[in-house]
Design an enzyme around this catalytic site. Structure first.
Site, PDB file in Angstrom:
ATOM      1  N   THR A  83       0.825  -1.207   0.000  1.00 55.20           N
ATOM      2  CA  THR A  83       0.000   0.000   0.000  1.00 55.20           C
ATOM      3  C   THR A  83       0.863   1.263   0.000  1.00 55.20           C
ATOM      4  O   THR A  83       2.074   1.212   0.241  1.00 55.20           O
ATOM      5  CB  THR A  83      -0.920   0.052   1.243  1.00 55.20           C
ATOM      6  N   CYS A  84       0.188   2.396  -0.198  1.00 55.01           N
ATOM      7  CA  CYS A  84       0.916   3.667  -0.283  1.00 55.01           C
ATOM      8  C   CYS A  84       1.272   4.234   1.089  1.00 55.01           C
ATOM      9  O   CYS A  84       1.870   5.303   1.177  1.00 55.01           O
ATOM     10  CB  CYS A  84       0.077   4.682  -1.044  1.00 55.01           C
ATOM     11  N   ASP A  85       0.873   3.565   2.158  1.00 51.87           N
ATOM     12  CA  ASP A  85       1.113   4.095   3.494  1.00 51.87           C
ATOM     13  C   ASP A  85       2.444   3.599   4.051  1.00 51.87           C
ATOM     14  O   ASP A  85       2.788   2.421   3.905  1.00 51.87           O
ATOM     15  CB  ASP A  85      -0.032   3.661   4.423  1.00 51.87           C
TER      16      ASP A  85
END
Ligand SMILES: Cc1ncc(COP(=O)(O)O)c(C=O)c1O
Length: 394
Positions: free
Chosen positions: A338-340
């Site tokens: 994910t982008c986190d």
């Protein structure tokens, strides 16, 4: 070289030597189904259940569905004679889908809506857990249909997850709560507790059982019928856990003072589900950042490794394909897709140089991980497969 890295070097070499899974079979599963792939081992579910049942011969098991709410797991445990610990209407729906009768179920959530109580009663579950007056009063309307257990709070700083932080009354409150229930015509038949999940030793269980025994003796006017000791039974993650037979020996001794008329229950979740699933992932990207190689996998802490956040677990993870024994091991990071930036699985790994496409295997991931997986970034939850040992092992 740091201690953690040195320990991992040893662990890495041991893992490569010890096997436990067959790389060729895992590669074939990955080719057929793609990754990420959550592999639940039917034989392990059975052997974990049987090991705990053997270790606690006088205790009836009620699987805590929340650990891994999966229909195959439910059906397998039902077939083995296990009962179920319910916490929500969704879990009741799952039991209904699996044709599980309500006889050997207990509703253990200490806080419920009136509609939850009705839902459980419609299903046929009649034993509920309470820990306060407001909750007892919710049962006035159903007083002829229900039997209550009072949940007692035994704080435990040694547990990885201290479940008495949120639920349970102090021991001294039990007589008042029982008297209140009785004054409303509601039957109290026992007590329950949970000394915390993943506890390092049986001492908290032993102490709690001793205190419940004293409580029963101090209230002889009550027809005590149930002592429910919850869960807590530990499993191995990156470090060892006490063998279950050894862990349960002092618990059995503590239980031996209970009169035979008392039904002894446990609600194991982690011990049954945890070792019974592995998670197969692929390296989908790779970057050198400073001294470390970052490997981006196709699942992470927002997915079926969510237990690293919610359950404070750290799963053993290793490459599936063996590398030459003399391949250099390099400081590496494993991250989710994910982008986190919280989606980092392990920042302190040592690994051989892996290509994009390499398969990685996380083990001991069955409990409280897939159960709390999200679809953040709209990544779909991993596909699950229900397999036997032969399908994955050597
Ligand atoms: C009421 C109750 N019973 C049983 C369990 C299962 O505990 P464990 O996974 O430690 O066996 C839990 C875990 O949250 C729980 O809340």
């Amino acid at each position: 070289m740091s201690n953690t890295i040195q320990q991992q070097l040893t662990a890495h070499m041991t893992a490569q030597q010890s096997g436990g899974f067959c790389p060729v079979k895992l590669q074939s599963l990955a080719r057929t189904h793609g990754t990420p792939l959550f592999l639940i081992n039917e034989d392990q579910i059975a052997s974990q259940y049987q090991a705990l049942s053997r270790a606690l011969p006088a205790v009836k098991m009620r699987y805590a569905i929340k650990a891994l709410p999966e229909p195959h797991v439910i059906r397998k445990l039902k077939q083995l004679g296990c009962g179920f610990d319910i916490a929500t209407n969704g879990e009741i729906d799952l039991l209904k889908r699996c044709d599980v009768a309500a006889d050997n179920t207990i509703h253990s959530h200490p806080i419920k809506k009136d509609s939850d109580i009705q839902y459980a009663l419609d299903y046929g579950c009649t034993t509920f857990v309470v820990d306060n007056v407001a909750e007892i009063d919710k049962f006035i309307a159903y007083k002829d249909q229900v039997q209550l257990l009072i949940r007692i709070n035994f704080r435990n700083q040694d547990a990885v997850v201290d479940l008495s932080r949120k639920f349970g009354c102090v021991l001294d409150r039990v007589p008042d709560l029982v008297a209140h229930a009785q004054s409303q015509g509601i039957q109290v038949i026992g007590v329950s507790f949970h000394v915390g999940s993943q506890v390092p030793s049986p001492s908290a269980h032993v102490q709690a059982i001793a205190m419940c025994s004293t409580l029963f003796e101090s209230m002889p006017h009550i027809d005590w019928k149930v002592l429910d000791m919850g869960g807590g039974f530990p499993i191995e993650y990156q470090g060892p856990a006490m063998d279950i037979a050894t862990f349960c020996e002092p618990i059995n001794e503590a239980l031996s003072v209970m009169p035979p008329s008392i039904d002894l229950l446990a609600e194991p979740g982690r011990f049954i589900a945890g070792p019974s699933a592995m998670h197969l992932m692929s390296v989908v990207g790779k970057a050198q950042r400073g001294a470390r190689t970052w490997y981006y996998l196709d699942d992470g802490v927002y997915g079926a490794l969510s237990g690293q956040i919610y359950d404070h677990a750290k799963y053993p993870i290793k490459p599936v394909e063996t590398t030459p024994a003399d391949a250099p091991l390099l400081p590496s990071v494993l991250a989710g897709p994910t982008c986190d930036s919280i989606d980092v699985i392990d920042e302190d790994k040592v690994l051989p140089d892996l290509p994009v496409g390499a398969l990685m295997l996380a083990t001991q991931v069955g409990a409280y991980s897939m159960a709390s997986a999200t679809e953040f970034n709209m990544y779909r939850k991993p596909k699950s497969l229900w397999l036997n040992q032969q399908a994955i092992g050597q």
